[in-house]
Design a protein around this motif. Structure first.
Motif, PDB file in Angstrom:
ATOM      1  N   THR A 176      40.857  34.439  36.275  1.00  0.00           N
ATOM      2  CA  THR A 176      41.998  33.907  37.013  1.00  0.00           C
ATOM      3  C   THR A 176      42.702  32.815  36.217  1.00  0.00           C
ATOM      4  OG1 THR A 176      40.508  32.361  38.116  1.00  0.00           O
ATOM      5  CG2 THR A 176      41.064  34.378  39.304  1.00  0.00           C
ATOM      6  N   VAL A 177      44.028  32.795  36.340  1.00  0.00           N
ATOM      7  CA  VAL A 177      44.859  31.769  35.710  1.00  0.00           C
ATOM      8  C   VAL A 177      46.012  31.449  36.663  1.00  0.00           C
ATOM      9  CG1 VAL A 177      44.338  32.319  33.303  1.00  0.00           C
ATOM     10  CG2 VAL A 177      46.167  33.555  34.475  1.00  0.00           C
ATOM     11  N   PRO A 178      46.686  30.303  36.484  1.00  0.00           N
ATOM     12  CA  PRO A 178      47.783  29.927  37.376  1.00  0.00           C
ATOM     13  C   PRO A 178      49.084  30.665  37.070  1.00  0.00           C
ATOM     14  CG  PRO A 178      47.412  28.196  35.773  1.00  0.00           C
ATOM     15  CD  PRO A 178      46.313  29.198  35.570  1.00  0.00           C
ATOM     16  N   LEU A 179      49.030  31.989  37.175  1.00  0.00           N
ATOM     17  CA  LEU A 179      50.208  32.844  37.157  1.00  0.00           C
ATOM     18  C   LEU A 179      50.353  33.454  38.554  1.00  0.00           C
ATOM     19  CD1 LEU A 179      49.750  34.734  33.744  1.00  0.00           C
ATOM     20  CD2 LEU A 179      51.438  32.958  34.258  1.00  0.00           C
ATOM     21  N   PRO A 180      51.512  34.017  38.890  1.00  0.00           N
ATOM     22  CA  PRO A 180      51.678  34.582  40.226  1.00  0.00           C
ATOM     23  C   PRO A 180      50.632  35.649  40.541  1.00  0.00           C
ATOM     24  CG  PRO A 180      53.804  34.370  39.146  1.00  0.00           C
ATOM     25  CD  PRO A 180      52.765  34.055  38.116  1.00  0.00           C
ATOM     26  N   ALA A 181      50.066  35.571  41.727  1.00  0.00           N
ATOM     27  CA  ALA A 181      49.115  36.587  42.169  1.00  0.00           C
ATOM     28  C   ALA A 181      49.823  37.935  42.223  1.00  0.00           C
ATOM     29  CB  ALA A 181      48.563  36.222  43.536  1.00  0.00           C
ATOM     30  N   GLY A 182      49.109  38.970  41.800  1.00  0.00           N
ATOM     31  CA  GLY A 182      49.703  40.292  41.689  1.00  0.00           C
ATOM     32  C   GLY A 182      49.993  40.679  40.257  1.00  0.00           C
ATOM     33  N   MET A 183      49.857  39.722  39.338  1.00  0.00           N
ATOM     34  CA  MET A 183      50.117  39.976  37.924  1.00  0.00           C
ATOM     35  C   MET A 183      48.821  39.970  37.127  1.00  0.00           C
ATOM     36  SD  MET A 183      53.505  37.713  37.014  1.00  0.00           S
ATOM     37  CE  MET A 183      53.606  38.493  35.393  1.00  0.00           C
ATOM     38  N   VAL A 184      48.849  40.641  35.992  1.00  0.00           N
ATOM     39  CA  VAL A 184      47.826  40.481  34.967  1.00  0.00           C
ATOM     40  C   VAL A 184      48.537  40.144  33.670  1.00  0.00           C
ATOM     41  CG1 VAL A 184      46.175  42.059  36.046  1.00  0.00           C
ATOM     42  CG2 VAL A 184      47.830  42.957  34.387  1.00  0.00           C
ATOM     43  N   ALA A 185      47.789  39.585  32.712  1.00  0.00           N
ATOM     44  CA  ALA A 185      48.390  39.222  31.429  1.00  0.00           C
ATOM     45  C   ALA A 185      47.433  39.587  30.312  1.00  0.00           C
ATOM     46  CB  ALA A 185      48.715  37.731  31.381  1.00  0.00           C
ATOM     47  N   HIS A 186      47.975  40.182  29.251  1.00  0.00           N
ATOM     48  CA  HIS A 186      47.191  40.612  28.092  1.00  0.00           C
ATOM     49  C   HIS A 186      47.658  39.874  26.845  1.00  0.00           C
ATOM     50  CE1 HIS A 186      45.013  44.141  29.765  1.00  0.00           C
ATOM     51  NE2 HIS A 186      45.995  44.109  30.645  1.00  0.00           N
ATOM     52  N   ALA A 336      52.113  40.864  32.053  1.00  0.00           N
ATOM     53  CA  ALA A 336      52.745  39.886  31.177  1.00  0.00           C
ATOM     54  C   ALA A 336      51.993  39.782  29.857  1.00  0.00           C
ATOM     55  CB  ALA A 336      52.789  38.525  31.871  1.00  0.00           C
ATOM     56  N   THR A 337      52.606  39.061  28.915  1.00  0.00           N
ATOM     57  CA  THR A 337      51.961  38.758  27.640  1.00  0.00           C
ATOM     58  C   THR A 337      51.337  37.383  27.716  1.00  0.00           C
ATOM     59  OG1 THR A 337      53.513  40.134  26.398  1.00  0.00           O
ATOM     60  CG2 THR A 337      52.314  38.451  25.167  1.00  0.00           C
ATOM     61  N   TRP A 338      50.062  37.289  27.366  1.00  0.00           N
ATOM     62  CA  TRP A 338      49.312  36.038  27.452  1.00  0.00           C
ATOM     63  C   TRP A 338      49.369  35.292  26.132  1.00  0.00           C
ATOM     64  CZ3 TRP A 338      47.372  32.697  30.680  1.00  0.00           C
ATOM     65  CH2 TRP A 338      46.365  31.830  30.278  1.00  0.00           C
ATOM     66  N   SER A 372      46.781  34.256  40.082  1.00  0.00           N
ATOM     67  CA  SER A 372      46.094  33.893  41.329  1.00  0.00           C
ATOM     68  C   SER A 372      46.901  32.987  42.250  1.00  0.00           C
ATOM     69  CB  SER A 372      44.767  33.188  40.993  1.00  0.00           C
ATOM     70  OG  SER A 372      45.004  31.984  40.281  1.00  0.00           O
ATOM     71  N   VAL A 373      48.142  32.661  41.897  1.00  0.00           N
ATOM     72  CA  VAL A 373      48.933  31.722  42.690  1.00  0.00           C
ATOM     73  C   VAL A 373      49.748  32.484  43.729  1.00  0.00           C
ATOM     74  CG1 VAL A 373      50.654  29.885  42.638  1.00  0.00           C
ATOM     75  CG2 VAL A 373      49.092  30.190  40.703  1.00  0.00           C
ATOM     76  N   GLY A 374      49.617  32.080  45.001  1.00  0.00           N
ATOM     77  CA  GLY A 374      50.354  32.724  46.079  1.00  0.00           C
ATOM     78  C   GLY A 374      51.850  32.495  45.957  1.00  0.00           C
ATOM     79  N   PRO A 375      52.669  33.379  46.555  1.00  0.00           N
ATOM     80  CA  PRO A 375      54.127  33.280  46.401  1.00  0.00           C
ATOM     81  C   PRO A 375      54.712  31.972  46.939  1.00  0.00           C
ATOM     82  CG  PRO A 375      53.509  34.942  48.037  1.00  0.00           C
ATOM     83  CD  PRO A 375      52.266  34.558  47.315  1.00  0.00           C
ATOM     84  N   GLU A 376      54.200  31.472  48.052  1.00  0.00           N
ATOM     85  CA  GLU A 376      54.734  30.229  48.607  1.00  0.00           C
ATOM     86  C   GLU A 376      54.412  29.047  47.702  1.00  0.00           C
ATOM     87  OE1 GLU A 376      53.432  29.699  52.589  1.00  0.00           O
ATOM     88  OE2 GLU A 376      54.491  31.468  53.364  1.00  0.00           O
ATOM     89  N   GLN A 377      53.186  28.998  47.212  1.00  0.00           N
ATOM     90  CA  GLN A 377      52.786  27.917  46.321  1.00  0.00           C
ATOM     91  C   GLN A 377      53.562  27.970  45.019  1.00  0.00           C
ATOM     92  OE1 GLN A 377      48.722  28.036  44.909  1.00  0.00           O
ATOM     93  NE2 GLN A 377      48.583  25.818  44.711  1.00  0.00           N
ATOM     94  N   TRP A 378      53.784  29.166  44.492  1.00  0.00           N
ATOM     95  CA  TRP A 378      54.530  29.331  43.247  1.00  0.00           C
ATOM     96  C   TRP A 378      55.984  28.897  43.426  1.00  0.00           C
ATOM     97  CZ3 TRP A 378      53.337  29.985  38.330  1.00  0.00           C
ATOM     98  CH2 TRP A 378      54.296  30.472  37.426  1.00  0.00           C
ATOM     99  N   GLU A 387      58.306  24.642  34.880  1.00  0.00           N
ATOM    100  CA  GLU A 387      58.019  23.621  35.890  1.00  0.00           C
ATOM    101  C   GLU A 387      56.857  24.050  36.782  1.00  0.00           C
ATOM    102  OE1 GLU A 387      62.577  21.857  36.444  1.00  0.00           O
ATOM    103  OE2 GLU A 387      61.659  23.118  37.994  1.00  0.00           O
ATOM    104  N   ARG A 388      56.845  25.320  37.129  1.00  0.00           N
ATOM    105  CA  ARG A 388      55.795  25.808  38.014  1.00  0.00           C
ATOM    106  C   ARG A 388      54.432  25.798  37.326  1.00  0.00           C
ATOM    107  NH1 ARG A 388      59.775  30.672  40.010  1.00  0.00           N
ATOM    108  NH2 ARG A 388      60.757  29.526  41.732  1.00  0.00           N
ATOM    109  N   LEU A 389      54.394  26.214  36.073  1.00  0.00           N
ATOM    110  CA  LEU A 389      53.131  26.215  35.339  1.00  0.00           C
ATOM    111  C   LEU A 389      52.575  24.799  35.189  1.00  0.00           C
ATOM    112  CD1 LEU A 389      53.911  28.852  32.570  1.00  0.00           C
ATOM    113  CD2 LEU A 389      52.231  29.082  34.405  1.00  0.00           C
TER     114      LEU A 389
END
Length: 442
Positions: A176-186, A336-338, A372-378, A387-389
């Motif tokens: 898990t990382v602080p990206l929007p939930a529903g995404m993966v990053a490679h 996404a690209t990590w 892992s970040v929910g849409p409202e929190q993001w 800014e969000r990150l």
């Protein structure tokens, strides 16, 4: 076009909805009852029961509290899926109704997402077991202890992980990382840095705070050392050579009117190149000795490497296959690209980097990131992605807060897709990853 009742949304694996609720219940239970590295007895027991209930042959107590579940279904590759059992000595500040109940003897929290990794793996293991007719090979599911101390993978290997159980062709994991939930990053290239943690003991001569001239104060030496160590990065390392040095722990004394006789520090270093890490460790050792000498006569300072890990680098072929499966099933907009992170892992020991420990050649690895970040929190964290990150509580924060259902849904699916990519198709069938179906039998 409206889907018929019971039909999963486009790109969603059949059966995923049915495993979500049990996985969520498991996550909430583990989150409420976190356990520190090496003490994961309850967590391991709950995970082992989940695997046994899904039909896996389960062994516990591997390399400490490690759990290994094996499910064989015909000839084919051996695919190992790994998640971690342990939590951190952090006091939770999320205010969630399922927040950690562990506050004594020290506060403990799943502040790095290991509980989410474990719940995703439990759900994926169940889903894969229920669809065993659609793949051929062997699944090895591992709940690893003591990742936070970078000792668990080595302990499991020393206890015969690849001798007592089928040795894998490929090892898969996510974080898990602080990206929007529903995404993966490679990542393209290194995923995580190599790291080392060092214990430093500065010896002084205790005495009365009112007569410091009669003592040798290790607190002053420790304060000077904290500042001087920063020059290893700023003055001894090239600007284009990534290196991070952090003094994460400093303990000395017990009363304000007493000069203690020693100070104990823990220093963590992170770098992508092993040579950079070697040079930085040597510099830290040199500076520790010099500051101790500057403080006055006394015993030589203690210097002990507590743990060390290698750089996490994926096998290009294995990683590309998983990335392709994620893009085709989840959709390109959710992959996404990590950018390489200076966090570290002992995961490399399970693959080629641990060859001397496990003695098995040719093991490939793939490690990706899970938003892992929910849409409202993001949305509330800022107007731009940068800014969000910066604002969203990240891993190891006391306010780290994955969105349970969205993260589980994507994490379970990502693991299943990755495993199915590397398992063999059953006789007479062809695996096809697509937006509407992960497997088409022909």
């Amino acid at each position: 076009m409206t889907a018929s009742p019971g039909t999963p949304p486009p790109g969603e694996l059949p059966g995923l909805t049915e495993v979500l609720s049990p996985a969520a219940e498991f996550y909430l239970d583990v989150h409420r009852h976190p356990e520190l590295s090496g003490a994961e007895e309850r967590t391991a027991d709950r995970f082992a029961r989940r695997l046994a209930g899904a039909g896996y042959e389960v062994t516990t107590g591997v390399g400490g509290h490690g759990v290994v579940g094996v499910l064989s279904h015909g000839p084919g590759p051996v695919v190992l899926l790994r998640a971690e059992l342990d939590a951190l000595p952090v006091r939770e500040e999320t205010g969630l109704p399922y927040a950690s109940a562990v506050t004594e003897p020290v506060p403990v929290m799943h502040a790095c997402g290991h509980d989410m990794h474990l719940a995703c793996l439990a759900g994926a293991a169940s889903l894969l077991a229920g669809a065993a007719g659609e793949w051929s090979g062997t699944l090895v599911v591992v709940g690893q202890p003591a990742e936070e101390t970078l000792t668990g993978a080595a302990a499991m290997l020393a206890d015969g992980l690849y001798r007592r159980f089928p040795a894998p062709d490929v090892v898969l994991a996510q974080h898990t990382v602080p990206l929007p939930a529903g995404m993966v990053a490679h990542a393209e290239g290194p995923v995580l840095a190599a790291g080392a943690t060092v214990e430093v003991v500065l010896h002084g001569r205790g005495g009365h705070a009112g007569t410091p001239q009669l003592a040798v104060d290790p607190v002053v030496a420790a304060a000077a050392l904290v500042l001087r160590l920063q020059t290893v990065v700023s003055r001894e390392t090239a600007p284009g050579e990534p290196l991070v040095l952090t003094v994460g722990s400093l303990h000395a004394g017990g009363a304000g009117n007493v000069i203690p006789d020693r100070a104990v520090m823990e220093v963590t270093l992170r770098a992508f190149a092993p040579s950079t890490l070697d040079r930085a460790l040597a510099a830290v050792h040199r500076i520790v000795r010099a500051e101790a000498a500057a403080a006055g006569d006394g015993p030589e300072p203690g210097f002990r490497v507590l743990s060390r890990s290698g750089t996490t680098v994926n096998d290009p072929g294995a990683a590309e296959a998983v990335r392709r499966a994620h893009r085709e099933s989840l959709g390109a907009d959710r992959v996404a690209t990590w950018q390489p992170s200076t966090a570290t892992e002992d995961f490399p020991l399970l693959g080629p980097a641990g060859h001397d420990l496990h003695g098995v050649p040719g093991i490939r690895t793939c490690y990706w990131m899970l938003g892992s970040v929910g849409p409202e929190q993001w949305a509330a964290a800022g107007a731009t992605a940068a800014e969000r990150l910066a604002a969203v509580p990240a891993n190891h924060s006391p306010r780290f807060q994955p969105h349970v259902r969205l993260t589980l849904r994507t994490g379970i699916q990502a693991l299943v897709l990755a495993a199915r990519t590397h398992l063999a198709a059953p006789s007479g069938s062809v695996k096809v990853a697509s937006r509407t179906s992960s497997v088409v039998e022909g």
